[in-house]
Design a protein around this motif. Structure first.
Motif, PDB file in Angstrom:
ATOM      1  N   ARG A  16       0.821  -1.211   0.000  1.00 46.08           N
ATOM      2  CA  ARG A  16       0.000   0.000   0.000  1.00 46.08           C
ATOM      3  C   ARG A  16       0.861   1.269   0.000  1.00 46.08           C
ATOM      4  NH1 ARG A  16      -3.143  -3.498   3.119  1.00 46.08           N
ATOM      5  NH2 ARG A  16      -2.256  -2.809   5.119  1.00 46.08           N
ATOM      6  N   ASP A  19       2.137   1.434  -3.700  1.00 42.47           N
ATOM      7  CA  ASP A  19       1.173   1.713  -4.787  1.00 42.47           C
ATOM      8  C   ASP A  19       0.445   3.036  -4.583  1.00 42.47           C
ATOM      9  OD1 ASP A  19      -0.901   1.298  -2.943  1.00 42.47           O
ATOM     10  OD2 ASP A  19      -1.344  -0.733  -3.635  1.00 42.47           O
ATOM     11  N   GLY A  20       0.784   3.729  -3.469  1.00 40.50           N
ATOM     12  CA  GLY A  20       0.233   5.070  -3.257  1.00 40.50           C
ATOM     13  C   GLY A  20      -1.106   5.094  -2.555  1.00 40.50           C
ATOM     14  N   THR A  21      -1.644   3.932  -2.167  1.00 44.67           N
ATOM     15  CA  THR A  21      -2.954   3.928  -1.509  1.00 44.67           C
ATOM     16  C   THR A  21      -2.842   4.229  -0.016  1.00 44.67           C
ATOM     17  OG1 THR A  21      -2.809   1.529  -1.165  1.00 44.67           O
ATOM     18  CG2 THR A  21      -3.897   2.301  -3.180  1.00 44.67           C
ATOM     19  N   LEU A  24      -0.640   9.795   2.804  1.00 44.47           N
ATOM     20  CA  LEU A  24       0.620  10.494   2.537  1.00 44.47           C
ATOM     21  C   LEU A  24       1.540  10.513   3.758  1.00 44.47           C
ATOM     22  CD1 LEU A  24       2.445  12.144   0.683  1.00 44.47           C
ATOM     23  CD2 LEU A  24       1.156  14.198   1.355  1.00 44.47           C
ATOM     24  N   ARG A  27       3.463   7.332   3.925  1.00 41.08           N
ATOM     25  CA  ARG A  27       4.502   7.223   2.882  1.00 41.08           C
ATOM     26  C   ARG A  27       5.690   8.125   3.210  1.00 41.08           C
ATOM     27  NH1 ARG A  27       2.458   8.996  -2.111  1.00 41.08           N
ATOM     28  NH2 ARG A  27       0.459   9.656  -1.248  1.00 41.08           N
ATOM     29  N   GLN A  28       5.388   9.286   3.777  1.00 40.11           N
ATOM     30  CA  GLN A  28       6.468  10.197   4.152  1.00 40.11           C
ATOM     31  C   GLN A  28       7.323   9.604   5.267  1.00 40.11           C
ATOM     32  OE1 GLN A  28       4.036  13.643   5.014  1.00 40.11           O
ATOM     33  NE2 GLN A  28       4.531  14.627   3.043  1.00 40.11           N
ATOM     34  N   LEU A  50      10.986   3.521  -2.899  1.00 44.90           N
ATOM     35  CA  LEU A  50      10.511   4.913  -2.807  1.00 44.90           C
ATOM     36  C   LEU A  50      11.551   5.894  -3.363  1.00 44.90           C
ATOM     37  CD1 LEU A  50       8.748   5.070   0.693  1.00 44.90           C
ATOM     38  CD2 LEU A  50       7.682   5.048  -1.572  1.00 44.90           C
ATOM     39  N   SER A  53      10.574   6.712  -6.701  1.00 48.04           N
ATOM     40  CA  SER A  53       9.171   7.101  -6.847  1.00 48.04           C
ATOM     41  C   SER A  53       9.012   8.246  -7.856  1.00 48.04           C
ATOM     42  CB  SER A  53       8.617   7.523  -5.481  1.00 48.04           C
ATOM     43  OG  SER A  53       7.327   8.070  -5.611  1.00 48.04           O
ATOM     44  N   ASP A  55       6.901  10.467  -7.365  1.00 49.52           N
ATOM     45  CA  ASP A  55       6.648  11.605  -6.481  1.00 49.52           C
ATOM     46  C   ASP A  55       8.009  12.166  -6.071  1.00 49.52           C
ATOM     47  OD1 ASP A  55       6.294  13.228  -4.180  1.00 49.52           O
ATOM     48  OD2 ASP A  55       4.364  12.267  -3.756  1.00 49.52           O
ATOM     49  N   ILE A  58       8.871  12.549  -2.289  1.00 54.11           N
ATOM     50  CA  ILE A  58       9.072  11.255  -1.636  1.00 54.11           C
ATOM     51  C   ILE A  58      10.413  10.663  -2.056  1.00 54.11           C
ATOM     52  CG2 ILE A  58       8.258   8.863  -1.558  1.00 54.11           C
ATOM     53  CD1 ILE A  58       6.529  10.602   0.131  1.00 54.11           C
TER      54      ILE A  58
END
Length: 376
Positions: A16, A19-21, A24, A27-28, A50, A53, A55, A58
């Motif tokens: 998760r 896959d970005g779900t 935030l 993920r950070q 990451l 990524s 992003d 990120i």
């Protein structure tokens, strides 16, 4: 670096995050190496992914964390089996950290290509770790090549690797003067591995320090003074300390310094009376055209060196190098006679009258002038 990880092999929370779900903030945190609930190996894998990524924020955060991986994550992960791509990401950042590399080298998924890259960047302690695994060296000879061409690798270690290659009939094309290096150790005593550098290792480093301290810009000044009439050369006083130290080295040491050392070292070693050393210097991957131009006119270099220059298509595109080879009485006739055809009329006239070239080349120059005159 491309970890190429099958995401389905990772636990749900890790998938998760990737896959970005995941939210935030989660993920950070993962990009900073904080991933509650994940094993250290999985947290490190997430961190490596990451770092690539899409992003940007990120990715930048993850890359910064990879540069300084939190000790609990790194130490915990090193106790498990780390995927090959993640090992590559870590190895590139810890190539000079012997404690970390010692554990990475025991990882079953470690790829030879990663070890090759580490060999290029390794410091002395890490190069020693890489060099002791003969099975790995024989399976991937490129590791030997990169370690040999890495100045941080001890000279004694370089000799042992060359001996290993010779004994196992390996051809190390990644070492420009491998044949010279292989022949150089034939009559030399190869040191056993030791915890501390040998006296020869220390001398090898001392010569490097001496060379770096010489106040000569090779672009502006040669290491010898040349008598334009006789062609005789005398060593420039500024390089006498270096000249003396080089003379005290073994043949294999001089061969390696010829390939790895400074321009001043090359310009001295290309004049070495030992053919192996001289040809290693002219084959150095670091040699520059301005050095070749000076070498081509030197009458103290061997015909073997001049032959190598004359056979190098890139070098003989330089007209000045052509002239020097033709004018140098030590250039083998088979090459000088071919190059004289590219001389301009004014140069042919000089060659035809010069007392410093061979009679055969003088005649060749006169014949070319006569041929041009008859056509004109």
């Amino acid at each position: 670096m491309n970890p190429a990880i099958d995401l389905s092999t990772l636990p749900g929370p890790a998938q998760r995050i990737l896959d970005g779900t995941a939210p935030l903030p989660i993920r950070q945190m993962a990009a900073k190496g904080i991933a509650p609930g994940l094993r250290p190996v999985d947290a490190l894998t997430v961190l490596a992914l990451l770092a690539e990524s899409t992003d940007a924020a990120i990715a930048v955060a993850a890359q910064a964390t990879l540069d300084q991986i939190p000790a609990p994550v790194l130490n915990g992960a090193l106790g498990g089996v780390i995927p090959a791509g993640v090992l590559d990401a870590i190895a590139m950042r810890y190539a000079k950290n012997a404690a970390v590399m010692e554990k990475l080298l025991q990882q079953p998924e470690l790829q030879a290509a990663t070890v090759v890259s580490v060999a290029v960047m390794a410091n002395e302690p890490v190069s020693e770790l890489l060099a002791v695994n003969e099975e790995r060296l024989l399976a991937c000879p490129e590791i030997i090549e990169k370690l040999y061409m890495n100045k941080a690798t001890r000279m004694s270690t370089a000799d042992r690797m060359i001996e290993l290659a010779v004994r196992n009939k390996l051809e190390l094309t990644g070492i420009p003067a491998f044949q010279e290096a292989a022949q150089a150790i034939a009559d030399e005593l190869i040191s056993e591995p030791s915890a501390e550098p040998t006296p020869d290792d220390i001398l090898f480093k001392q010569v490097e320090a001496t060379a770096e301290a010489i106040p000569i810009d090779p672009e502006m000044e040669d290491v010898v003074h040349r008598d334009e009439d006789t062609g005789e050369e005398a060593v420039n006083e500024k390089v006498l300390p270096l000249h003396t130290q080089l003379a005290s080295m073994s043949i294999s040491q001089r061969v390696r310094r010829a390939m790895l050392g400074s321009a001043n070292e090359r310009m001295l070693l290309v004049r070495d009376k030992n053919k192996l050393v001289a040809t290693a210097a002219i084959r150095s991957p670091k040699i520059q055209d301005n050095e070749v131009t000076l070498i081509a006119q030197s009458r103290s270099v061997s015909d073997d060196v001049l032959r190598i220059i004359a056979q190098n298509k890139s070098w003989v595109q330089n007209h000045q190098i052509k002239i020097h080879l033709v004018m140098n009485p030590r250039t083998p006739f088979v090459f000088a006679s071919k190059l004289v055809q590219y001389m301009r009329d004014s140069e042919l006239k000089t060659i035809a009258k010069s007392k410093n070239v061979s009679g055969a080349i003088q005649r060749a120059a006169r014949q070319l002038l006569e041929k041009k005159a008859s056509k004109g």
